[in-house]
Design a protein around this motif. Structure first.
Motif, PDB file in Angstrom:
ATOM      1  N   GLY A  50       9.231   1.034  -2.218  1.00  0.00           N
ATOM      2  CA  GLY A  50       9.195   2.195  -1.751  1.00  0.00           C
ATOM      3  C   GLY A  50       8.348   3.053  -2.962  1.00  0.00           C
ATOM      4  N   ARG A  51       8.794   2.958  -4.101  1.00  0.00           N
ATOM      5  CA  ARG A  51       7.991   3.561  -5.319  1.00  0.00           C
ATOM      6  C   ARG A  51       7.215   2.750  -6.006  1.00  0.00           C
ATOM      7  N   ALA A  52       6.703   1.535  -5.571  1.00  0.00           N
ATOM      8  CA  ALA A  52       5.696   0.913  -6.242  1.00  0.00           C
ATOM      9  C   ALA A  52       4.354   1.209  -5.914  1.00  0.00           C
ATOM     10  N   ASP A  53       3.272   1.064  -6.928  1.00  0.00           N
ATOM     11  CA  ASP A  53       1.986   1.332  -6.683  1.00  0.00           C
ATOM     12  C   ASP A  53       1.563   0.443  -5.690  1.00  0.00           C
ATOM     13  N   ASN A  54       0.434   0.977  -4.709  1.00  0.00           N
ATOM     14  CA  ASN A  54       0.337   0.227  -3.331  1.00  0.00           C
ATOM     15  C   ASN A  54      -0.789  -0.860  -3.893  1.00  0.00           C
ATOM     16  N   ALA A  55      -1.540  -0.452  -4.875  1.00  0.00           N
ATOM     17  CA  ALA A  55      -2.540  -1.612  -5.172  1.00  0.00           C
ATOM     18  C   ALA A  55      -1.821  -3.010  -5.591  1.00  0.00           C
ATOM     19  N   ILE A 106      11.714 -10.077  -6.347  1.00  0.00           N
ATOM     20  CA  ILE A 106      11.892  -9.553  -7.608  1.00  0.00           C
ATOM     21  C   ILE A 106      11.326  -8.011  -7.633  1.00  0.00           C
ATOM     22  N   GLY A 107      11.426  -7.277  -8.509  1.00  0.00           N
ATOM     23  CA  GLY A 107      11.230  -5.726  -8.456  1.00  0.00           C
ATOM     24  C   GLY A 107       9.366  -5.662  -8.646  1.00  0.00           C
ATOM     25  N   ALA A 108       9.153  -4.620  -7.728  1.00  0.00           N
ATOM     26  CA  ALA A 108       7.717  -4.576  -7.707  1.00  0.00           C
ATOM     27  C   ALA A 108       7.347  -2.998  -8.177  1.00  0.00           C
ATOM     28  N   LYS A 150       2.088   3.373   3.726  1.00  0.00           N
ATOM     29  CA  LYS A 150       2.395   2.012   2.549  1.00  0.00           C
ATOM     30  C   LYS A 150       2.296   0.575   3.467  1.00  0.00           C
ATOM     31  N   ILE A 151       3.005   0.589   4.632  1.00  0.00           N
ATOM     32  CA  ILE A 151       3.003  -0.407   5.605  1.00  0.00           C
ATOM     33  C   ILE A 151       1.465  -0.797   6.201  1.00  0.00           C
ATOM     34  N   LYS A 152       0.881   0.439   6.352  1.00  0.00           N
ATOM     35  CA  LYS A 152      -0.713   0.428   6.972  1.00  0.00           C
ATOM     36  C   LYS A 152      -1.574  -0.045   5.891  1.00  0.00           C
ATOM     37  N   TYR A 153      -1.143   0.152   4.490  1.00  0.00           N
ATOM     38  CA  TYR A 153      -1.885  -0.123   3.537  1.00  0.00           C
ATOM     39  C   TYR A 153      -2.065  -1.589   3.308  1.00  0.00           C
ATOM     40  N   LEU A 154      -0.840  -2.086   3.418  1.00  0.00           N
ATOM     41  CA  LEU A 154      -0.542  -3.416   3.195  1.00  0.00           C
ATOM     42  C   LEU A 154      -1.323  -4.368   4.470  1.00  0.00           C
ATOM     43  N   LYS A 155      -1.334  -3.815   5.591  1.00  0.00           N
ATOM     44  CA  LYS A 155      -2.073  -4.498   6.982  1.00  0.00           C
ATOM     45  C   LYS A 155      -3.546  -4.261   6.517  1.00  0.00           C
ATOM     46  N   ASP A 156      -4.144  -3.240   6.110  1.00  0.00           N
ATOM     47  CA  ASP A 156      -5.543  -3.096   5.888  1.00  0.00           C
ATOM     48  C   ASP A 156      -5.915  -3.880   4.379  1.00  0.00           C
ATOM     49  N   HIS A 157      -5.159  -4.176   3.697  1.00  0.00           N
ATOM     50  CA  HIS A 157      -5.691  -4.467   2.251  1.00  0.00           C
ATOM     51  C   HIS A 157      -5.352  -5.828   1.681  1.00  0.00           C
ATOM     52  N   VAL A 158      -4.449  -6.436   2.431  1.00  0.00           N
ATOM     53  CA  VAL A 158      -3.901  -7.930   2.220  1.00  0.00           C
ATOM     54  C   VAL A 158      -4.689  -8.880   3.144  1.00  0.00           C
ATOM     55  N   ALA A 169       0.091  -4.799  -2.882  1.00  0.00           N
ATOM     56  CA  ALA A 169      -0.754  -5.509  -2.051  1.00  0.00           C
ATOM     57  C   ALA A 169      -1.030  -6.588  -2.653  1.00  0.00           C
ATOM     58  N   GLN A 170      -1.392  -6.722  -4.133  1.00  0.00           N
ATOM     59  CA  GLN A 170      -1.652  -7.897  -4.900  1.00  0.00           C
ATOM     60  C   GLN A 170      -0.536  -8.883  -4.876  1.00  0.00           C
ATOM     61  N   MET A 171       0.547  -8.276  -4.967  1.00  0.00           N
ATOM     62  CA  MET A 171       2.015  -9.138  -4.987  1.00  0.00           C
ATOM     63  C   MET A 171       2.296  -9.747  -3.595  1.00  0.00           C
TER      64      MET A 171
END
Length: 501
Positions: free
Chosen positions: A147-152, A103-105, A186-194, A155-157
């Motif tokens: 690509g245009r989603a808020d990173n925080a 679904i859309g993020a 953005k990918i690194k953010y997910l690796k670090d915050h999820v 990561a929650q999703m």
């Protein structure tokens, strides 16, 4: 599930995202044919379709599930239970099934596509994954417009859907908007915050609206993603998807400490196959598989190339199965250069009547500014005498066909100074001719591909016929040229036979 941390999984969506291009639709048999070539290419996952979208798409997923043994077969859904029910049903024969739901993020999609809130979208995402998990173990979740989603929020999703059972999380740059540094971050953010990110594979799905699909995909894997979603020739909606051949060769060429299962020598063949079936020509300057990708016409470049090929080439043409000339042949080229190009096209130099071919080559080169591969293939498949030592040559061909008659063909073949003759019937003039030749050569062959292409225009045009003939567990490609399609077909078949003999 244990994964090789240095392997990049190749997820091919030619048959789903690629087929969404207007005018590129395929029937089920064509999809199966392409899917089998993708299996030989070494892709890990084949996205077979969007089953809820049409009965044809549903049936294609069913039939691909039956036909494909090694790759995972994936079916796309929206985060809707009805979609997931249909996808699960379509995958019942798959050896390795995967449901791809999402679904859309981005706030853009949440507000203007779904008229919803972040909280409600998160609930729908988790519910879809949990429901899909009741049917199959392997679940991929896509966060559309990531690509245009808020990173925080993204990561929650991602954390929530992994906890719900997702084995792969897809981070699409749906509109091709991101810059490589931005997408990699953005990918690194997910690796670090999820916190549970190690329980799933991060996948990149990039579009080429700004010409950055390949760059963004590579930036993604450098920053921790381990699956790339891509298509043959980069075909896809709008400006296209990430090109499979490009990302695979970037990984192979650069020392990134990563690898794929892709057999790059299949690229030229499958590229041409997809181009023909989908009626989407490949631009000549297309990276890796364009006809000009390895052509050197500048005198300075030719000089540097001949001294040391790596002066102007970072990839060997043979590594991608490309039959484009490195050096353009002209009337000033010698026997050695001619022999080099004939070997590149699959001919054994020890079996070639090189003097006879060279004389005809010089005559043709005086008439043309440059000599193409098709010109060389024509020289080898045409002529009053066989260009190959101890090879078969047609000395006589007569075909009878019409509305009231089954086609029949009479063929005379010359080999080793002897002439043999046979007559055979077939479903048409070409089939009858091939049957007559088979009866004379006594070779156990199987014709697996047959294509006809006009070289110019008009009713007196020269036809080029390509045939792929299987013999002894190997495939041989033959080429034939003639203003008569039947004669061109006979030449192509004999060209293949002469190669394996």
């Amino acid at each position: 599930m244990i994964h090789d941390p240095n392997k990049v999984y190749i997820f091919d969506t030619t048959l789903r995202d690629g087929e969404q291009v207007p005018g590129c639709q395929l029937d089920t048999n064509q999809k199966i044919e392409i899917a089998k070539e993708l299996e030989l290419l070494g892709v890990d996952i084949i996205e077979a379709g969007f089953p809820i979208s049409s009965p044809g798409d549903f049936q294609s997923v069913v039939e691909l599930s039956k036909a494909i043994k090694e790759p995972t077969i994936c079916a796309l859904t929206r985060a809707i239970r009805g979609d997931i029910d249909v996808a699960a049903d379509s995958l019942k024969y798959a050896k390795h099934p995967r449901i791809h739901t999402g679904i859309g993020a981005s706030d853009m999609h949440i507000k203007y596509k779904f008229n919803s809130t972040r909280e409600k979208i998160l609930e729908r995402a988790v519910d879809a994954v949990k429901y899909a998990k009741t049917f199959v173990e392997d679940i991929e979740f896509y966060a559309e417009d990531a690509g245009r989603a808020d990173n925080a929020y993204l990561a929650q999703m991602v954390e929530a859907v992994i906890a719900a059972g997702a084995t792969v999380v897809n981070i699409p740059d749906t509109n091709g908007y991101c810059l490589p540094d931005e997408y990699g971050a953005k990918i690194k953010y997910l690796k670090d915050h999820v916190k549970n990110i190690d329980q799933a594979i991060i996948s990149v799905h990039c579009h080429n609206d700004l010409g950055l699909a390949t760059a963004n995909s590579i930036s993604g894997i450098i920053n921790g993603a381990r699956q790339i979603e891509c298509t043959i020739n980069g075909i896809g909606e709008r400006a296209g998807n990430t090109a499979l051949e490009e990302v695979a060769m970037v990984i192979k060429t650069h020392n990134l400490g990563l690898h794929t299962n892709i057999n790059s020598k299949q690229f030229t063949y499958i590229s041409g196959m997809v181009s023909r079936m989908m009626r989407m020509p490949v631009q000549p300057n297309k990276a890796i598989i364009g006809k000009n990708a390895f052509a050197h016409s500048s005198g300075i470049h030719q000089d540097g190339f001949l001294k040391h090929r790596e002066n102007y080439e970072i990839i060997n043409p043979e590594d991608v199965g490309l039959n484009s000339a490195d050096i353009i042949l002209t009337a000033r080229s010698g026997r050695h250069a001619l022999k080099h190009h004939l070997q590149r096209l699959g001919y054994d130099s020890e079996k070639i009547h090189i003097d006879e071919v060279y004389e005809r080559f010089l005559t043709l080169a005086d008439e043309k500014l440059d000599i193409t591969d098709d010109d060389l293939l024509s020289l080898m498949s045409n002529g009053e005498a066989s260009s190959i030592k101890n090879g078969y040559n047609i000395s006589y061909l007569q075909v009878i066909c019409g509305d009231e008659n089954i086609a029949s063909a009479t063929v005379k073949l010359e080999v080793d100074g002897k002439t043999t003759e046979a007559t055979a019937k077939g479903n048409g003039p070409v089939d009858a001719t091939i049957n007559a030749i088979k009866s004379l050569t006594n070779e156990d062959t199987k014709l697996t591909e047959f294509t006809i292409q006009s070289m110019h225009k008009g009713s007196d045009d020269v036809s080029k016929v390509n045939m792929r003939v299987d013999y002894g567990g190997k495939s041989f490609i033959g080429y034939g040229f003639s203003t008569d399609i039947v004669k061109a077909s006979a030449n192509a078949y004999l060209d293949a036979i002469n190669k394996f003999l």
